[in-house]
Design a protein around this motif. Sequence first.
Motif, PDB file in Angstrom:
ATOM      1  N   VAL A 370       0.818  -1.201   0.000  1.00  0.00           N
ATOM      2  CA  VAL A 370       0.000   0.000   0.000  1.00  0.00           C
ATOM      3  C   VAL A 370       0.857   1.258   0.000  1.00  0.00           C
ATOM      4  O   VAL A 370       0.470   2.280  -0.590  1.00  0.00           O
ATOM      5  CB  VAL A 370      -0.965  -0.001   1.217  1.00  0.00           C
ATOM      6  N   TRP A 371       2.054   1.203   0.611  1.00  0.00           N
ATOM      7  CA  TRP A 371       2.891   2.406   0.717  1.00  0.00           C
ATOM      8  C   TRP A 371       3.534   2.796  -0.606  1.00  0.00           C
ATOM      9  O   TRP A 371       3.485   3.980  -0.983  1.00  0.00           O
ATOM     10  CB  TRP A 371       3.919   2.229   1.826  1.00  0.00           C
ATOM     11  N   PRO A 372       4.160   1.880  -1.352  1.00  0.00           N
ATOM     12  CA  PRO A 372       4.637   2.295  -2.679  1.00  0.00           C
ATOM     13  C   PRO A 372       3.495   2.689  -3.609  1.00  0.00           C
ATOM     14  O   PRO A 372       3.665   3.547  -4.470  1.00  0.00           O
ATOM     15  CB  PRO A 372       5.393   1.064  -3.212  1.00  0.00           C
ATOM     16  N   GLY A 373       2.311   2.089  -3.416  1.00  0.00           N
ATOM     17  CA  GLY A 373       1.154   2.498  -4.210  1.00  0.00           C
ATOM     18  C   GLY A 373       0.762   3.936  -3.927  1.00  0.00           C
ATOM     19  O   GLY A 373       0.454   4.717  -4.837  1.00  0.00           O
ATOM     20  N   LEU A 374       0.778   4.305  -2.644  1.00  0.00           N
ATOM     21  CA  LEU A 374       0.465   5.682  -2.266  1.00  0.00           C
ATOM     22  C   LEU A 374       1.532   6.644  -2.786  1.00  0.00           C
ATOM     23  O   LEU A 374       1.217   7.742  -3.279  1.00  0.00           O
ATOM     24  CB  LEU A 374       0.359   5.785  -0.749  1.00  0.00           C
ATOM     25  N   ALA A 375       2.793   6.246  -2.692  1.00  0.00           N
ATOM     26  CA  ALA A 375       3.873   7.096  -3.209  1.00  0.00           C
ATOM     27  C   ALA A 375       3.742   7.287  -4.715  1.00  0.00           C
ATOM     28  O   ALA A 375       3.977   8.388  -5.241  1.00  0.00           O
ATOM     29  CB  ALA A 375       5.236   6.487  -2.867  1.00  0.00           C
ATOM     30  N   ALA A 376       3.347   6.219  -5.428  1.00  0.00           N
ATOM     31  CA  ALA A 376       3.159   6.329  -6.881  1.00  0.00           C
ATOM     32  C   ALA A 376       2.042   7.321  -7.205  1.00  0.00           C
ATOM     33  O   ALA A 376       2.146   8.100  -8.161  1.00  0.00           O
ATOM     34  CB  ALA A 376       2.839   4.965  -7.480  1.00  0.00           C
ATOM     35  N   PHE A 377       0.979   7.321  -6.422  1.00  0.00           N
ATOM     36  CA  PHE A 377      -0.113   8.272  -6.641  1.00  0.00           C
ATOM     37  C   PHE A 377       0.376   9.704  -6.432  1.00  0.00           C
ATOM     38  O   PHE A 377       0.046  10.607  -7.211  1.00  0.00           O
ATOM     39  CB  PHE A 377      -1.278   7.966  -5.694  1.00  0.00           C
TER      40      PHE A 377
END
Length: 501
Positions: A370-377
């Motif tokens: 979830v954290w790299p996904g949030l960073a990508a956003f």
Amino acid sequence: MAQVLDEGRFDPALRRLIGVVLLGGIMGILDGSMVAVGVDTLAARFDAALSTIGWVSTGYLLALTVAIPVTTWAVDRFGARRLWLAGLGAFLAASLASGLAWNVSTLIVFRVLQGLAAGLLDPLVLTLLARAAGPRRAGRVMGLMGMVLSAGPVLGLIVGGAVLTHLSWRWMFLINLPIGAVALVGALRVIPRDTPTGEAPRTRLDIVGVALLGPGFATAVLALSQAADRTTVAAWQVLLPLAAAVALLAGYAVHALRPAAARRTPPLIDLRLFTSGGFSASVTIMMLVGLAMFANLFVLPLYYQQQHGRGPLASGLLVAPFAVAAIVGMPLAGRLSDRLGARRLVRAGALVAAVGEFAFTRVGAHTAEVWPGLAAFVVGLGLSFVGAPTMGSLYRTLPPASVPQGSSVLYILNQFGAAIGIAVVTLILATVGDGTGVAGFHGVYWFALATIAIILTAGLFLPGHPQPAPRSAAEPATESAALAATEPGAVSEPLAVRARQ
């Protein structure tokens, strides 16, 4: 897409034109990503080395780079509508041939032909949209274009993963046929016909410029590709094309800057465009956006595959937050830039993207997805507020006659930035390591963070609040009427007078 166009309050005729043009323009972007995820499949299918299969992508990119500068002349010579229809037809024919290829050699040849067609279409997307929208709506329309440029590669990863999971590899290319058929029929209906007056003489092609400019950028891209393949810049396979690129581009600069009396034809790209600080800042920033965007899109699927054991389709889906951010942010940033200008939005977007890149440097092998996904956003949202206002600013400062040249320069440098990004990422991943692979990923994101810091500085040279361009008495009063005046040599007056510098 329809909802986004409705929210932008475009005239119905302009909405239809935008939709049709973006549909035709997205095919090449999808293809690039799908082929990237299909390299292993193609190598196994044709029993070929990965270095050989790499030419399926490299040949396409080199051909595209060679063809882009010629589009500038061809628009004035043949008209945007006829050139767009010819490019679409050629791209579809090459896609069909690629899907029917019987060995790796024929696939590479057909991909080169596909790249030549894409080299006509890609800058034409920007030209058609910029002319139809005019300076007042440049940011809004370029926001939609930026959404396609940013979200298209991610969508290609997802579609490519799905195709390779459930269908034959041939559908990576054959999928273009239904999309292109709809785009071709739509273009016949909504793109205005060319209506030359016969008064302006037809411009002769700058043969010397064609021989120097396109091959110059193509050999530079080849040098970067070889550096990525060999994970070094010291090999002769890198240094030889790099030296050729420098010589060719320097030769073009000498040729293009000669006095008009010493040349028989106008230069393919007028280098005097770069005397405008706003133009130079815009195309430089878009090159850096291409670099940062493709560095992220190249390394993030690798992170999910190597650190979390995800397959091609799953890793593509996990990169989707980047595309979602572009779909949300690009149109909004474009509309805001029409009112606020580019400078403040670009600097704010760069700061947001920098926060996301810094967050990536804290991600480890066991970090929850979830954290790299949030960073990508966050990174995608920040780059959206850089890309759309920058493209809108570019077209607000260009006179209508220079739009095709500006589009070619912007697209060449954006693609060149992408090639630099992929090559540097490959070098970092190959040379920086701690045994787990995480250090290499961190090195890539520090590199992306440095790139965004340069964008933050370059943003200072963009125009501030947009100056409204006065409407001439002969200028069409509505967007529907304006669509008839978007072609070079049209009977009507140009869509808008030159925006103030």
